[in-house]
Design a protein around this motif. Structure first.
Motif, mmCIF file in Angstrom:
data_model
loop_
_atom_site.group_PDB
_atom_site.id
_atom_site.type_symbol
_atom_site.label_atom_id
_atom_site.label_comp_id
_atom_site.label_asym_id
_atom_site.label_seq_id
_atom_site.Cartn_x
_atom_site.Cartn_y
_atom_site.Cartn_z
ATOM 1 N N ASP A 3 -7.431 3.335 -0.352
ATOM 2 C CA ASP A 3 -6.569 3.604 0.833
ATOM 3 C C ASP A 3 -4.965 3.360 0.529
ATOM 4 O OD1 ASP A 3 -5.672 4.279 3.528
ATOM 5 O OD2 ASP A 3 -5.730 1.961 4.070
ATOM 6 N N LEU A 4 -4.258 4.422 0.284
ATOM 7 C CA LEU A 4 -2.882 4.392 -0.349
ATOM 8 C C LEU A 4 -1.961 4.845 0.648
ATOM 9 C CD1 LEU A 4 -3.373 6.254 -3.754
ATOM 10 C CD2 LEU A 4 -3.138 3.871 -3.550
ATOM 11 N N LYS A 5 -0.905 3.925 0.694
ATOM 12 C CA LYS A 5 0.321 4.129 1.842
ATOM 13 C C LYS A 5 1.294 4.786 0.974
ATOM 14 C CE LYS A 5 -1.576 1.604 4.914
ATOM 15 N NZ LYS A 5 -2.362 2.333 5.834
ATOM 16 N N TYR A 6 2.264 5.456 1.594
ATOM 17 C CA TYR A 6 3.249 6.270 0.950
ATOM 18 C C TYR A 6 4.111 5.738 0.187
ATOM 19 C CZ TYR A 6 7.011 4.890 4.158
ATOM 20 O OH TYR A 6 7.863 4.117 4.701
ATOM 21 N N TYR A 7 4.386 4.115 0.119
ATOM 22 C CA TYR A 7 5.069 3.424 -0.621
ATOM 23 C C TYR A 7 4.537 3.071 -1.794
ATOM 24 C CZ TYR A 7 3.209 0.228 2.651
ATOM 25 O OH TYR A 7 2.275 -0.556 3.480
ATOM 26 N N ASP A 8 3.013 3.062 -1.798
ATOM 27 C CA ASP A 8 2.292 2.854 -3.092
ATOM 28 C C ASP A 8 2.111 4.015 -4.008
ATOM 29 O OD1 ASP A 8 1.702 0.214 -2.214
ATOM 30 O OD2 ASP A 8 0.150 0.766 -1.053
ATOM 31 N N ILE A 9 2.420 5.125 -3.545
ATOM 32 C CA ILE A 9 2.031 6.225 -4.188
ATOM 33 C C ILE A 9 3.185 6.605 -5.437
ATOM 34 C CG2 ILE A 9 1.782 8.873 -4.210
ATOM 35 C CD1 ILE A 9 0.601 8.369 -1.465
ATOM 36 N N ILE A 10 4.410 6.414 -4.933
ATOM 37 C CA ILE A 10 5.587 6.587 -5.867
ATOM 38 C C ILE A 10 5.818 5.368 -6.654
ATOM 39 C CG2 ILE A 10 7.812 7.461 -6.520
ATOM 40 C CD1 ILE A 10 7.531 9.357 -4.157
ATOM 41 N N LEU A 11 5.603 5.166 -7.904
ATOM 42 C CA LEU A 11 5.675 3.953 -8.676
ATOM 43 C C LEU A 11 7.261 3.902 -9.092
ATOM 44 C CD1 LEU A 11 2.438 3.902 -10.699
ATOM 45 C CD2 LEU A 11 2.884 3.010 -8.367
#
Length: 99
Positions: A3-11
């Protein structure tokens, strides 16, 4: 899938000579979570950078390389890069503002 949030996707953004050249064509390169999909990357960019509209997302998987130091073998981490193309009317991305 996690379960990924938008702030976890772009590193982080990828800052290389080649990625800086394609910024003139409104294409931006990011290092993203390995399990992120193209639609998740699109939503994350639009939420993190206000005023941007994503036209197209291209992704590529880079497998980890086997490295050796003496008799010990190891493997580097696998990564995923996304190249995001913005629409003509959208605002350009300033890396230091949104992240």
């Amino acid at each position: 899938m996690a379960d990924l949030k938008y702030y976890d996707i772009i590193l982080k953004p990828v800052v290389t000579e080649k990625s800086m050249e394609v910024m003139a064509d409104r294409k931006y390169t990011f290092l993203v979570h390995p399990e992120a999909t193209k639609t998740q990357v699109k939503e994350a960019v639009e939420k993190m950078f206000e005023g941007t509209k994503v036209e197209k997302v291209n992704t590529m998987n880079n497998i980890g390389k086997v490295k050796r130091r003496g008799m010990t073998f190891g493997k580097t981490a696998k990564t995923k890069k996304a190249i995001v193309k913005l629409t003509k009317g959208s605002k350009e991305i300033d890396f230091f503002e949104g992240m």
